[in-house]
Motif scaffolding. Structure first.
Motif, PDB file in Angstrom:
ATOM      1  N   PHE A 120       0.840  -1.201   0.000  1.00  0.00           N
ATOM      2  CA  PHE A 120       0.000   0.000   0.000  1.00  0.00           C
ATOM      3  C   PHE A 120       0.871   1.246   0.000  1.00  0.00           C
ATOM      4  N   GLY A 121       0.241   2.393  -0.246  1.00  0.00           N
ATOM      5  CA  GLY A 121       0.970   3.654  -0.246  1.00  0.00           C
ATOM      6  C   GLY A 121       0.266   4.690  -1.092  1.00  0.00           C
ATOM      7  N   GLU A 122       1.035   5.675  -1.571  1.00  0.00           N
ATOM      8  CA  GLU A 122       0.429   6.782  -2.305  1.00  0.00           C
ATOM      9  C   GLU A 122       0.287   6.515  -3.795  1.00  0.00           C
ATOM     10  N   GLY A 123       0.850   5.409  -4.288  1.00  0.00           N
ATOM     11  CA  GLY A 123       0.724   5.080  -5.698  1.00  0.00           C
ATOM     12  C   GLY A 123       1.544   3.859  -6.040  1.00  0.00           C
ATOM     13  N   ASP A 124       0.972   2.982  -6.850  1.00  0.00           N
ATOM     14  CA  ASP A 124       1.606   1.710  -7.193  1.00  0.00           C
ATOM     15  C   ASP A 124       2.896   1.946  -7.974  1.00  0.00           C
ATOM     16  N   PRO A 125       4.059   1.470  -7.451  1.00  0.00           N
ATOM     17  CA  PRO A 125       5.319   1.640  -8.164  1.00  0.00           C
ATOM     18  C   PRO A 125       5.559   0.572  -9.233  1.00  0.00           C
ATOM     19  N   GLY A 126       4.594  -0.351  -9.394  1.00  0.00           N
ATOM     20  CA  GLY A 126       4.758  -1.404 -10.376  1.00  0.00           C
ATOM     21  C   GLY A 126       4.930  -2.776  -9.771  1.00  0.00           C
ATOM     22  N   TYR A 131      -2.192  -4.157  -4.541  1.00  0.00           N
ATOM     23  CA  TYR A 131      -1.768  -2.833  -4.056  1.00  0.00           C
ATOM     24  C   TYR A 131      -2.987  -1.993  -3.694  1.00  0.00           C
ATOM     25  N   ARG A 132      -2.921  -1.350  -2.526  1.00  0.00           N
ATOM     26  CA  ARG A 132      -3.982  -0.452  -2.067  1.00  0.00           C
ATOM     27  C   ARG A 132      -3.452   0.986  -2.052  1.00  0.00           C
ATOM     28  N   LEU A 134      -3.713   4.469  -0.677  1.00  0.00           N
ATOM     29  CA  LEU A 134      -4.322   5.057   0.510  1.00  0.00           C
ATOM     30  C   LEU A 134      -5.002   6.390   0.168  1.00  0.00           C
ATOM     31  N   GLN A 135      -6.061   6.673   0.889  1.00  0.00           N
ATOM     32  CA  GLN A 135      -6.800   7.909   0.715  1.00  0.00           C
ATOM     33  C   GLN A 135      -6.297   8.976   1.691  1.00  0.00           C
ATOM     34  N   GLU A 136      -6.803  10.169   1.538  1.00  0.00           N
ATOM     35  CA  GLU A 136      -6.390  11.274   2.408  1.00  0.00           C
ATOM     36  C   GLU A 136      -6.732  11.005   3.874  1.00  0.00           C
ATOM     37  N   SER A 137      -7.748  10.218   4.098  1.00  0.00           N
ATOM     38  CA  SER A 137      -8.134   9.858   5.470  1.00  0.00           C
ATOM     39  C   SER A 137      -8.933   8.564   5.420  1.00  0.00           C
ATOM     40  N   GLY A 138      -9.059   7.941   6.586  1.00  0.00           N
ATOM     41  CA  GLY A 138      -9.938   6.790   6.715  1.00  0.00           C
ATOM     42  C   GLY A 138      -9.315   5.426   6.530  1.00  0.00           C
ATOM     43  N   ASP A 139      -8.015   5.355   6.262  1.00  0.00           N
ATOM     44  CA  ASP A 139      -7.351   4.064   6.137  1.00  0.00           C
ATOM     45  C   ASP A 139      -6.691   3.726   7.480  1.00  0.00           C
ATOM     46  N   CYS A 140      -7.039   2.569   8.037  1.00  0.00           N
ATOM     47  CA  CYS A 140      -6.589   2.224   9.390  1.00  0.00           C
ATOM     48  C   CYS A 140      -6.088   0.780   9.438  1.00  0.00           C
ATOM     49  N   TYR A 153      -6.530  -4.567   8.190  1.00  0.00           N
ATOM     50  CA  TYR A 153      -6.866  -3.275   7.570  1.00  0.00           C
ATOM     51  C   TYR A 153      -8.372  -3.031   7.691  1.00  0.00           C
ATOM     52  N   TYR A 154      -8.732  -1.763   7.901  1.00  0.00           N
ATOM     53  CA  TYR A 154     -10.144  -1.380   7.814  1.00  0.00           C
ATOM     54  C   TYR A 154     -10.242   0.097   7.458  1.00  0.00           C
ATOM     55  N   ARG A 155     -11.390   0.501   6.967  1.00  0.00           N
ATOM     56  CA  ARG A 155     -11.671   1.909   6.688  1.00  0.00           C
ATOM     57  C   ARG A 155     -12.684   2.436   7.679  1.00  0.00           C
ATOM     58  N   GLY A 156     -12.476   3.697   8.065  1.00  0.00           N
ATOM     59  CA  GLY A 156     -13.380   4.334   9.008  1.00  0.00           C
ATOM     60  C   GLY A 156     -12.624   5.296   9.893  1.00  0.00           C
ATOM     61  N   ALA A 157     -13.140   5.481  11.101  1.00  0.00           N
ATOM     62  CA  ALA A 157     -12.456   6.317  12.088  1.00  0.00           C
ATOM     63  C   ALA A 157     -11.475   5.446  12.856  1.00  0.00           C
ATOM     64  N   CYS A 158     -10.193   5.757  12.763  1.00  0.00           N
ATOM     65  CA  CYS A 158      -9.168   4.933  13.417  1.00  0.00           C
ATOM     66  C   CYS A 158      -9.269   5.059  14.931  1.00  0.00           C
ATOM     67  N   GLN A 159      -9.245   3.928  15.626  1.00  0.00           N
ATOM     68  CA  GLN A 159      -9.227   3.945  17.082  1.00  0.00           C
ATOM     69  C   GLN A 159      -7.892   4.498  17.578  1.00  0.00           C
ATOM     70  N   PRO A 160      -7.859   5.056  18.805  1.00  0.00           N
ATOM     71  CA  PRO A 160      -6.625   5.686  19.298  1.00  0.00           C
ATOM     72  C   PRO A 160      -5.402   4.779  19.272  1.00  0.00           C
ATOM     73  N   ALA A 161      -5.574   3.482  19.557  1.00  0.00           N
ATOM     74  CA  ALA A 161      -4.433   2.571  19.593  1.00  0.00           C
ATOM     75  C   ALA A 161      -4.095   2.006  18.217  1.00  0.00           C
ATOM     76  N   ASP A 162      -4.958   2.282  17.227  1.00  0.00           N
ATOM     77  CA  ASP A 162      -4.741   1.737  15.892  1.00  0.00           C
ATOM     78  C   ASP A 162      -3.846   2.653  15.063  1.00  0.00           C
ATOM     79  N   GLU A 163      -3.333   2.121  13.962  1.00  0.00           N
ATOM     80  CA  GLU A 163      -2.468   2.909  13.083  1.00  0.00           C
ATOM     81  C   GLU A 163      -3.321   3.653  12.056  1.00  0.00           C
ATOM     82  N   ASN A 164      -3.125   4.958  11.996  1.00  0.00           N
ATOM     83  CA  ASN A 164      -3.787   5.785  10.989  1.00  0.00           C
ATOM     84  C   ASN A 164      -2.895   5.780   9.747  1.00  0.00           C
ATOM     85  N   LEU A 165      -3.143   4.841   8.842  1.00  0.00           N
ATOM     86  CA  LEU A 165      -2.283   4.683   7.682  1.00  0.00           C
ATOM     87  C   LEU A 165      -2.251   5.942   6.828  1.00  0.00           C
TER      88      LEU A 165
END
Length: 242
Positions: A120-126, A131-132, A134-140, A153-165
């Motif tokens: 995952f990341g900001e764009g598939d390097p090939g 490959y996922r 990531l969006q501006e927000s909501g990837d956790c 992985y899940y989408r939504g509001a990230c819990q405090p202990a979770d990683e805000n990807l």
């Protein structure tokens, strides 16, 4: 008869001479000579087999407690393994955990052999891995012990202990990342509290448990990786047979 002082002086001189002989530059070179991971695969010296992988990434530290690792990518060419990439990297701020000892929040990276299942990341390097982008927000990524989304992985509001990807992507490390399938199917069932969110990602220093390296080298590896490829990670003693 030698005096007591004379005998002590002679004994000290002998001890120093033996120490000088043992710790010659050649002896240091033998002690510090690193094992070539790809040759270790060829010789059966790796404690972990490659399975069906065509590419195996090694992340090897000299000892426990060390955050610096050498990252080596090996590619199978016919019957043999060849080195296609070697680069410095880092692991958890407290080095590697011993096999089976990784726990959530311990600042250690897990030891073992794990599949590389997606990226995952900001764009598939090939990459050929799924490959996922990531969006501006909501990837956790779940890291809350006891939650059903733990180490997923899940989408939504990230819990405090979770990683805000999404946010970590903006900060830099997750501009590119590969999922190391530690404590996750198909390698193993998810065990609550045994550690989560273990990735290869962009970075130039120690991590919370992931493997970091320069972006150019990570993307180079990503372009060769495909499903069923693996990473073998740990200290030299844990990974290789002498």
């Amino acid at each position: 008869m030698q005096s007591g002082a004379t005998r002590v002086a002679v004994l000290f001189a002998v001890v120093m001479l033996v120490a000088a002989i043992v710790h010659t530059p050649q002896a240091y070179a033998r002690e510090e000579r690193a094992i070539d991971p790809c040759q270790a695969l060829n010789r059966g010296q790796s404690r972990y087999g490659p399975g069906g992988a065509r590419h195996v990434v090694f992340a090897v530290a000299a000892q426990y407690g060390t955050t610096e690792v050498t990252v080596t990518e090996c590619a199978r060419k016919g019957r043999f393994w060849r080195t296609v990439l070697t680069t410095p990297g880092h692991v958890g701020r407290n080095g590697y955990a011993e096999p089976g000892a990784k726990r959530e929040g311990d600042g250690k990276s897990p030891t073992g052999s794990f599949s590389l299942t997606e990226a995952f990341g900001e764009g598939d390097p090939g990459t050929r891995l799924p490959y996922r982008t990531l969006q501006e927000s909501g990837d956790c990524w779940g890291s809350t012990i006891g939650d059903g989304r733990y180490n997923r992985y899940y989408r939504g509001a990230c819990q405090p202990a979770d990683e805000n990807l999404s946010q970590i992507m903006k900060d830099g490390p997750y501009r590119q990342a590969v999922v190391i399938n530690y404590n996750r199917p198909p390698d193993s069932p998810v065990v609550q509290g045994s550690g989560s969110a273990i990735f290869m990602h962009v970075g130039a220093g120690q991590t919370a448990g992931c493997v970091s390296m320069a972006r150019a080298e990570l993307e180079s590896a990503m372009r060769t990786l495909r499903p069923r490829d693996r990473i073998i990670m740990g200290t030299s003693q844990a990974v290789f047979r002498s």
